[in-house]
Design an enzyme around this catalytic site. Structure first.
Site, PDB file in Angstrom:
ATOM      1  N   GLY A  86      31.551  14.996  74.383  1.00 52.27           N
ATOM      2  CA  GLY A  86      31.686  16.272  73.665  1.00 52.27           C
ATOM      3  C   GLY A  86      32.025  17.397  74.631  1.00 52.27           C
ATOM      4  O   GLY A  86      32.962  18.175  74.418  1.00 52.27           O
ATOM      5  N   HIS A  87      31.256  17.475  75.733  1.00 57.04           N
ATOM      6  CA  HIS A  87      31.558  18.469  76.772  1.00 57.04           C
ATOM      7  C   HIS A  87      32.959  18.218  77.341  1.00 57.04           C
ATOM      8  O   HIS A  87      33.712  19.163  77.594  1.00 57.04           O
ATOM      9  CB  HIS A  87      30.560  18.370  77.927  1.00 57.04           C
ATOM     10  CG  HIS A  87      29.131  18.608  77.554  1.00 57.04           C
ATOM     11  ND1 HIS A  87      28.202  17.608  77.557  1.00 57.04           N
ATOM     12  CD2 HIS A  87      28.465  19.736  77.198  1.00 57.04           C
ATOM     13  CE1 HIS A  87      27.011  18.094  77.218  1.00 57.04           C
ATOM     14  NE2 HIS A  87      27.142  19.388  76.990  1.00 57.04           N
TER      15      HIS A  87
HETATM   16  P1  AMP Z   1      25.054  22.067  75.727  1.00 55.82           P
HETATM   17  O1  AMP Z   1      25.203  21.489  77.093  1.00 55.82           O
HETATM   18  O2  AMP Z   1      24.354  21.155  74.759  1.00 55.82           O
HETATM   19  O3  AMP Z   1      24.547  23.475  75.730  1.00 55.82           O
HETATM   20  O4  AMP Z   1      26.541  22.160  75.161  1.00 55.82           O
HETATM   21  C1  AMP Z   1      27.530  22.867  75.835  1.00 55.82           C
HETATM   22  C2  AMP Z   1      28.704  23.040  74.926  1.00 55.82           C
HETATM   23  O5  AMP Z   1      29.197  21.755  74.517  1.00 55.82           O
HETATM   24  C3  AMP Z   1      28.344  23.798  73.638  1.00 55.82           C
HETATM   25  O6  AMP Z   1      29.385  24.686  73.310  1.00 55.82           O
HETATM   26  C4  AMP Z   1      28.214  22.690  72.631  1.00 55.82           C
HETATM   27  O7  AMP Z   1      28.463  23.103  71.304  1.00 55.82           O
HETATM   28  C5  AMP Z   1      29.285  21.726  73.116  1.00 55.82           C
HETATM   29  N1  AMP Z   1      29.017  20.387  72.606  1.00 55.82           N
HETATM   30  C6  AMP Z   1      27.863  19.681  72.717  1.00 55.82           C
HETATM   31  N2  AMP Z   1      27.964  18.504  72.066  1.00 55.82           N
HETATM   32  C7  AMP Z   1      29.197  18.473  71.515  1.00 55.82           C
HETATM   33  C8  AMP Z   1      29.902  17.519  70.705  1.00 55.82           C
HETATM   34  N3  AMP Z   1      29.347  16.371  70.321  1.00 55.82           N
HETATM   35  N4  AMP Z   1      31.160  17.817  70.345  1.00 55.82           N
HETATM   36  C9  AMP Z   1      31.729  18.991  70.722  1.00 55.82           C
HETATM   37  N5  AMP Z   1      31.129  19.921  71.473  1.00 55.82           N
HETATM   38  C10 AMP Z   1      29.880  19.663  71.863  1.00 55.82           C
END
Ligand code: AMP
Length: 280
Positions: free
Chosen positions: A36-37
């Site tokens: 996702g990241h």
């Molecule tokens: P986090 O590390 O969980 O704070 O996420 C960092 C960024 O990655 C945020 O903008 C999240 O929305 C995005 N993100 C996390 N998981 C996903 C995913 N499965 N698909 C798309 N973006 C994601």
């Protein structure tokens, strides 16, 4: 790829790039990077001359009873992935570099954080807004990339950037899923084998809601009820919220029309997972 820990280092590099007329894209993350990241970093890579990935597990957005201490971390893996994806700089500050002992300024917001995740995580979005405002001020990117998986966060950041006249374009990126539909999340690592299987009720409920909407159902209650029933059929699942909201204000709606968001947070055992779909 550079890897820096101080505000001064990232700021002077970013300023240098801007002086050379290069565009800069920022991808804020809390680390433990997954596909996702990676999708955000790839998009930033395609749309900017230089890409900065921040890796900062922001203490301010965790409540006292939440999982700050156990949140997974793996900087070596994250660095390798960023390098492979062509990022130019990783910014991974210590908490003390972002919040010194005298720190006492916050970015707060009314209305949008009052629903969904904000209801069960009262300090969360104040922490998110504060750290994202700081990162945008430090890096001063042309573009910043956020995932639709955290749809309320994305709406809040768009609102904050508009309200505070921050000179950046915010891009929302689609949810990346595992092969069986589970939305990718660093927190999926908390799930046992049995819980991992049970967690499929979230994406199945999303598919159900999308199918009902595609068949012409626009009454929120009629979309949400079958979704709720499906989630509740899984004994390991406990719904925190399941709601249809306006896509901009995040306020509940009874009739679903664009822009709208149908979002859920569901505990699978002790792990709280998110999923959603948007109607554009
Ligand atoms: P986090 O590390 O969980 O704070 O996420 C960092 C960024 O990655 C945020 O903008 C999240 O929305 C995005 N993100 C996390 N998981 C996903 C995913 N499965 N698909 C798309 N973006 C994601």
């Amino acid at each position: 790829m550079q890897s820096v820990k101080t505000v001064q280092d990232v700021r002077s590099q970013s300023k240098e790039w801007k002086k050379q007329g290069l565009s800069v894209g920022l991808v804020p993350t809390m680390g433990y990077l997954h596909a996702g990241h990676a999708s955000l970093i790839r998009r930033a890579r395609a749309e900017n001359d230089r890409v900065v990935v921040s890796i900062f597990c922001n203490p301010m957005q965790f409540g006292p009873a939440e999982d700050l201490a156990s949140y997974p971390r793996d900087l070596a893996h994250d660095s390798a992935l960023c390098q492979e994806l062509g990022a130019d700089l990783i910014f991974h500050p210590e908490p003390s570099a972002m919040y010194d002992a005298a720190f006492c300024s916050f970015v707060d917001m009314n209305i949008l954080p009052a629903t969904l995740c904000g209801k069960s995580r009262p300090v969360h979005f104040r922490g998110v807004c504060t750290v994202v405002a700081k990162l945008l001020n430090i890096v001063q990117p042309d573009n910043a990339y956020f995932g639709q998986k955290d749809a309320q966060q994305l709406a809040i950041i768009r609102r904050m950037v508009a309200d505070l006249n921050i000179d950046v374009t915010i891009h929302g990126c689609p949810i990346v899923r595992e092969h069986d539909g589970l939305a990718m999340s660093s927190r999926n690592t908390y799930l046992s084998g049995e819980e991992r299987q049970a967690a499929l009720v979230l994406s199945q409920a999303v598919q159900l809601g999308q199918a009902l909407f595609a068949q012409g159902e626009t009454r929120a209650a009629n979309l949400l009820e079958p979704m709720r029933k499906h989630i509740e059929s899984q004994p390991l699942a406990r719904i925190d919220y399941l709601q249809a909201v306006d896509g901009l204000t995040m306020q509940p709606i009874s009739s679903v029309c664009a822009p709208a968001l149908v979002a859920m947070a569901v505990y699978i055992g002790k792990t709280r997972l998110l999923d959603n779909f948007i109607i554009e």
